[in-house]
Design an enzyme around this catalytic site. Structure first.
Site, mmCIF file in Angstrom:
data_model
loop_
_atom_site.group_PDB
_atom_site.id
_atom_site.type_symbol
_atom_site.label_atom_id
_atom_site.label_comp_id
_atom_site.label_asym_id
_atom_site.label_seq_id
_atom_site.Cartn_x
_atom_site.Cartn_y
_atom_site.Cartn_z
ATOM 1 N N SER A 103 0.835 -1.201 0.000
ATOM 2 C CA SER A 103 0.000 0.000 0.000
ATOM 3 C C SER A 103 0.870 1.250 0.000
ATOM 4 O O SER A 103 1.949 1.264 0.594
ATOM 5 C CB SER A 103 -0.891 0.013 1.245
ATOM 6 O OG SER A 103 -1.597 1.231 1.344
ATOM 7 N N TYR B 87 -1.313 -0.364 10.479
ATOM 8 C CA TYR B 87 -1.441 -0.864 9.107
ATOM 9 C C TYR B 87 -0.263 -0.397 8.258
ATOM 10 O O TYR B 87 0.324 -1.186 7.498
ATOM 11 C CB TYR B 87 -2.760 -0.359 8.517
ATOM 12 C CG TYR B 87 -2.930 -0.594 7.038
ATOM 13 C CD1 TYR B 87 -3.163 -1.866 6.535
ATOM 14 C CD2 TYR B 87 -2.874 0.471 6.132
ATOM 15 C CE1 TYR B 87 -3.338 -2.081 5.173
ATOM 16 C CE2 TYR B 87 -3.051 0.274 4.772
ATOM 17 C CZ TYR B 87 -3.283 -1.010 4.302
ATOM 18 O OH TYR B 87 -3.454 -1.212 2.954
#
Length: 261
Positions: free
Chosen positions: A145, A156
């Site tokens: 990501s 995350y």
């Protein structure tokens, strides 16, 4: 079936195949001739299997908890039992569960974020390596990501930073075995509402505001000024999974409309 048959006679494992980007990857790979092993914890993976089979594709499914070593091992075993080999692995499991400032995360929430977005890639890479080493060939694509530099999702972001490091180190270690390892750092992606939400709890006013900050930051940092589509992510992932990228390894490719992460 697609006119392009980049994956004819290739066995590809796709994790997180029940919905979103994983579903898109699985459908496209099957359309291009792959024998696809669909792995997901959700029963919705059976719907994707039915879709592939109805279109004349070749696939099998397995429900597995990929946050565990045993779950990943079961997926590799399913591929070998069904097709006799593993040519490619696409690690797609992950995604932020909560979006809020780091100091608002509890101990258990941090652990859950890392378990969801780092460990499935680690476990699945470990599960397929013996077979790929034995065959002296293989391709791994990790879905990372651009949010390694993102707000309100530090656990995350750290997990996806780990995926990027995994990609580089594993590529370096196993190039001698004919194994290529790359990653796609996905940007904000438009997708239908999730059938299985990552966080089923209703959002508070604060949480809605923190979520909006993430959306605003994503669009502000993107040259193209929009979210991407699932197909745009699928295109990049399957390019890296195909022989078209045969001289690429250890690379993280940002697919974020200009945002490099």
């Amino acid at each position: 079936m697609s006119e392009r048959q980049r994956f004819q006679n290739k066995v590809i494992i796709v994790t997180g195949a029940a919905q979103g980007i994983g579903r898109g990857v699985a459908l496209q790979a099957a359309a291009e001739g792959a024998q696809v092993v669909l792995a997901d914890l959700s029963a919705y993976v059976e719907d994707v299997l039915a879709e592939i089979l109805a279109a004349g594709g070749d696939a099998v499914s397995i429900r597995a908890d990929l946050e565990t070593f045993a779950g990943a091992q079961s997926v590799a075993a399913k591929a070998l039992a069904s097709y006799g080999r593993i040519d490619a692995l696409i690690n797609n499991v992950g995604g932020a569960i909560w979006m809020k400032p780091f100091q608002e995360f509890s101990e258990q929430e941090i652990i859950k974020e890392v378990n969801r977005s780092l460990f499935p890639a680690l476990w699945c890479c470990r599960a397929v390596l013996p077979e790929m080493i034995k065959n002296q060939k293989g391709t791994i694509v990790n879905v990372s990501s651009i949010a390694t530099r993102g707000i309100n999702r530090v656990p995350y972001s750290a997990s996806k930073g780990g995926v990027n490091s995994l990609t580089a180190a594993l590529a370096f270690e196993h190039a001698k075995d004919g194994i290529r390892v790359n990653a796609v750092a996905t940007g904000g992606t438009e997708a239908p509402p999730r059938k299985v939400p990552r966080n089923a709890s209703p959002l508070s006013e604060h949480e809605q505001a923190w979520m909006q900050q993430v959306v605003d930051q994503t669009i502000d940092r993107t040259f193209l000024g929009r979210y991407g589509t699932i197909q745009e992510q699928v295109n990049a992932i399957l390019f890296l999974a195909s022989d078209e990228s045969s001289y690429m390894t250890g690379t993280v490719v940002p697919v974020g409309g200009g945002d490099q992460g």
